[in-house]
Design a protein around this motif. Sequence first.
Motif, short mmCIF file in Angstrom:
data_model
loop_
_atom_site.label_atom_id
_atom_site.label_comp_id
_atom_site.label_asym_id
_atom_site.label_seq_id
_atom_site.Cartn_x
_atom_site.Cartn_y
_atom_site.Cartn_z
N PHE A 175 17.02 10.41 -25.86
CA PHE A 175 17.32 10.07 -26.90
C PHE A 175 18.03 8.37 -27.01
CE2 PHE A 175 18.49 14.13 -28.94
CZ PHE A 175 18.28 13.88 -30.23
N SER A 176 18.77 8.09 -25.47
CA SER A 176 19.20 6.83 -25.45
C SER A 176 18.24 5.71 -25.28
CB SER A 176 20.33 6.66 -24.19
OG SER A 176 21.09 7.46 -24.41
N GLU A 190 10.31 5.38 -17.44
CA GLU A 190 10.67 6.74 -17.50
C GLU A 190 10.06 7.43 -16.39
OE1 GLU A 190 12.81 8.98 -19.36
OE2 GLU A 190 11.53 10.31 -17.62
N ALA A 191 10.83 8.10 -15.36
CA ALA A 191 10.11 8.91 -14.37
C ALA A 191 9.42 10.02 -14.87
CB ALA A 191 11.63 9.40 -13.78
N THR A 216 16.32 14.80 -21.55
CA THR A 216 17.00 16.14 -21.39
C THR A 216 16.09 17.12 -21.73
OG1 THR A 216 19.23 15.69 -21.57
CG2 THR A 216 18.61 17.80 -22.34
N TRP A 218 12.86 17.82 -19.68
CA TRP A 218 12.97 18.58 -18.44
C TRP A 218 13.55 19.87 -18.60
CZ3 TRP A 218 10.77 16.02 -14.45
CH2 TRP A 218 10.84 14.72 -14.35
N ASP A 246 23.37 22.87 -28.53
CA ASP A 246 24.74 23.60 -29.01
C ASP A 246 25.40 22.84 -30.21
OD1 ASP A 246 24.25 25.50 -27.09
OD2 ASP A 246 25.77 24.45 -25.78
N SER A 247 24.97 21.60 -30.30
CA SER A 247 25.50 21.03 -31.55
C SER A 247 24.43 21.26 -32.61
CB SER A 247 25.28 19.31 -31.20
OG SER A 247 25.90 18.90 -30.19
N TYR A 303 22.69 16.84 -34.60
CA TYR A 303 22.14 16.41 -33.29
C TYR A 303 20.91 15.66 -33.53
CZ TYR A 303 21.03 16.64 -28.28
OH TYR A 303 21.07 16.27 -27.00
N VAL A 358 12.65 3.96 -11.69
CA VAL A 358 13.08 2.57 -11.20
C VAL A 358 13.87 2.99 -10.04
CG1 VAL A 358 14.73 0.80 -11.82
CG2 VAL A 358 13.25 1.47 -13.40
N MET A 391 26.48 14.02 -28.65
CA MET A 391 25.93 12.72 -27.89
C MET A 391 25.23 11.67 -29.07
SD MET A 391 25.70 13.55 -23.95
CE MET A 391 25.63 11.97 -23.60
C1 LIG Z 1 20.32 21.91 -21.68
C2 LIG Z 1 21.25 20.82 -22.09
C3 LIG Z 1 21.71 20.97 -23.56
C4 LIG Z 1 22.26 19.94 -24.05
N1 LIG Z 1 22.81 20.20 -25.24
C5 LIG Z 1 23.64 19.27 -25.87
C6 LIG Z 1 24.16 19.31 -27.16
O1 LIG Z 1 23.98 20.41 -27.81
N2 LIG Z 1 24.61 18.48 -27.92
C7 LIG Z 1 24.75 17.18 -26.98
O2 LIG Z 1 25.58 16.29 -27.72
N3 LIG Z 1 24.51 16.91 -25.95
C8 LIG Z 1 23.73 18.11 -25.49
N4 LIG Z 1 23.13 17.90 -24.11
C9 LIG Z 1 23.39 16.46 -23.44
C10 LIG Z 1 22.21 15.57 -23.65
O3 LIG Z 1 21.77 15.21 -22.26
C11 LIG Z 1 22.48 14.59 -24.80
O4 LIG Z 1 22.48 15.04 -26.01
C12 LIG Z 1 21.03 13.67 -24.80
O5 LIG Z 1 19.75 14.36 -24.57
C13 LIG Z 1 21.12 12.58 -23.61
O6 LIG Z 1 20.10 11.49 -23.89
P1 LIG Z 1 19.89 10.32 -23.00
O7 LIG Z 1 18.71 9.71 -23.26
O8 LIG Z 1 21.23 9.52 -22.75
O9 LIG Z 1 19.61 11.03 -21.37
P2 LIG Z 1 18.46 11.80 -21.10
O10 LIG Z 1 17.73 12.78 -22.19
O11 LIG Z 1 18.91 12.57 -19.88
O12 LIG Z 1 17.23 10.90 -20.51
C14 LIG Z 1 17.35 10.29 -19.47
C15 LIG Z 1 15.97 9.79 -18.88
O13 LIG Z 1 16.18 8.83 -17.87
C16 LIG Z 1 15.29 9.20 -17.13
N5 LIG Z 1 15.53 8.77 -15.80
C17 LIG Z 1 16.57 8.59 -14.79
N6 LIG Z 1 16.59 7.98 -14.07
C18 LIG Z 1 15.58 7.31 -13.98
C19 LIG Z 1 14.98 6.24 -13.10
N7 LIG Z 1 15.62 5.62 -12.19
N8 LIG Z 1 13.79 5.76 -13.70
C20 LIG Z 1 13.13 6.07 -14.51
N9 LIG Z 1 13.81 7.17 -15.33
C21 LIG Z 1 14.93 7.67 -15.12
C22 LIG Z 1 15.17 10.89 -16.90
O14 LIG Z 1 14.10 11.17 -16.43
C23 LIG Z 1 15.31 11.12 -18.42
O15 LIG Z 1 14.15 11.37 -18.91
C24 LIG Z 1 22.87 18.83 -23.59
C25 LIG Z 1 22.11 18.62 -22.12
C26 LIG Z 1 21.41 19.63 -21.53
C27 LIG Z 1 21.07 19.44 -20.12
#
Ligand SMILES: Cc1cc2nc3c(=O)[nH]c(=O)nc-3n(C[C@H](O)[C@H](O)[C@H](O)COP(=O)(O)OP(=O)(O)OC[C@H]3O[C@@H](n4cnc5c(N)ncnc54)[C@H](O)[C@@H]3O)c2cc1C
Length: 537
Positions: free
Chosen positions: A18-19, A39-40, A47, A50, A59-60, A65, A112, A440
């Motif tokens: 998402f970010s 991206e790894a 999330t 994987w 859950d949101s 969401y 990275v 989030m």
């Molecule tokens: C099972 C589950 C259910 C969830 N449900 C909710 C919900 O209902 N509501 C809510 O608000 N949040 C929820 N979350 C939290 C969820 O993580 C966030 O909502 C959101 O998806 C985070 O997005 P992000 O891009 O910040 O991180 P992520 O989705 O975790 O993405 C990070 C990415 O960075 C990559 N990465 C990490 N390190 C490296 C590196 N060194 N080099 C290259 N790539 C790398 C990873 O492979 C990953 O793909 C849930 C989490 C889980 C695990």
Amino acid sequence: MSDRIASELDAVIVGAGFSGLYMLHHARDVLGLRARVYEAGDGVGGTWYWNRYPGARCDSESYYYSYSFSEELEQEWEWSSKYPEQPEILRYLNHVADRFDLRRDIQLGTRVTAAAWDDERARWQVSTDAGDTVMARYLISAVGCLSAANVPDIAGLDRFEGAWYHTGAWPHDGVDFSGQRVSLIGTGSTGIQATPVIAREADHLTVFQRTPNYSVPARNAPLTPEVAAEIKANYREIRRKARESFGGFPFDPSVRSALDHSEEERRAIYESLWEEGGFKFLYGSFFDIFFNEDANATAAEFIRERIRAIVEDPAVAEKLCPHDHPYGSKRPPIDTDYFETFNRDNVTLVDLRETPIEEITARGIRTTTEHHDVDVIVFATGFDAMTGSLLKIDIRGRGGLSLRDKWAAGPRSYLGLQVAGFPNLFTITGPGSPSVLSNMPVSIEQHVEWIGQCIAHLREHGVSSIEATEDAEDAWVDHVAEVASMTLFQKASSWYLGANIPGKTRVFMPYVGGVFPYRQRCDDVAAKGYEGFSLTS
Ligand SMILES: Cc1cc2nc3c(=O)[nH]c(=O)nc-3n(C[C@H](O)[C@H](O)[C@H](O)COP(=O)(O)OP(=O)(O)OC[C@H]3O[C@@H](n4cnc5c(N)ncnc54)[C@H](O)[C@@H]3O)c2cc1C
């Protein structure tokens, strides 16, 4: 400069969840930066790429969401239900990648591994496991708070002759549990989602529980065309509410105290929210659940009563009743038939407080009192949360300062956005920001837009680097700790504190002050010319 330095970029973004996806769109298409995402994983989605375990879903609720930055996206995407399953959320994020033509600037399958600040050139030198080295003005972490899977160090796992899986790194072609004796370790949000689904497929399921958890029914349901149309017609107001709320949820904030109501009135409120299901039970019941132990105890007792009413075997019910932490002080799960699953003949609960695991053997799991023969072990044991993925990268700031050393006694940051000693490094949903305590996407969009506005300001004013000052960082770290100490969050051994990882310093990592006050603080800092940051031309 080494020959391996392949290119010069404005921004490197790490992670394509998402970010990272929104950050790339914003950096490239709004700010006009030359940006690249590493991206790894072999696909986008983070999330949702994987976590493919049975029962994985948000859950949101889907309608909040999701991204709010594009009204067209909001209007064209159709969610099937309140809480869609993982494949649907992954499809949504893939759609976003295609719709905004993001893939051409994302390098998949590339981790990275290191990043070093070059003070003279005011740039980051970023290295990957694919052998790339790039220079970039800005390094933006989008690595996720819950992306470093935690497999507990249990003696004998290497001798196990069956199959084992961590829910956060689930096989893409699924796992067939039919005819299998399955064990599941961990009863957090993930274990609670997976248990009912695995129980229906497996020959037998043994759930190993260390901490019983409060869970409220999700009451999932399809989104009817009428409801979907109403949501779409009201999206601006829904998004406003979410942004201006405490937790990033578009609910009317509760102004009621649990203690100002009679037992009967309170029960009626809890009953109606239990029937409605979802996070509203926590966020929409009584505001003092988070702060006042007596108020919290009323909700906790209500949930325990429900568990005792659902679970037929009183001894099993008692084991499932949470008792050692306040409701909401750990990540609150919501479920579909979790407690009901323990009424099935093919499900056994093992209480690890009474009978801890001693070892994993070739054929199963041995506790202090018996050996459980199993074919499969599922680790629903969560993540090295908030800092795990960032600290896997060897990040060196000014003067070679290592982030791992700097954070050895717990993460330190200013606003969860920047770390003193690490110029031009931005951390989306970093420790010290509301992140995991919120819905989030709201927090992610706020960070992406703040970072974008900051970079635009730097470019407009010919500023080459921005860095949090030590003073601002110290004050923010103190503030984060102080606010947390006023809540009940400190009363649980949770992953918010790093308590699930042996040896991790226990520091409350997210900011409990609320999504809206936090946003106002960040905006105020920007409006005052980036107060608390030092800007170098
Ligand atoms: C099972 C589950 C259910 C969830 N449900 C909710 C919900 O209902 N509501 C809510 O608000 N949040 C929820 N979350 C939290 C969820 O993580 C966030 O909502 C959101 O998806 C985070 O997005 P992000 O891009 O910040 O991180 P992520 O989705 O975790 O993405 C990070 C990415 O960075 C990559 N990465 C990490 N390190 C490296 C590196 N060194 N080099 C290259 N790539 C790398 C990873 O492979 C990953 O793909 C849930 C989490 C889980 C695990």
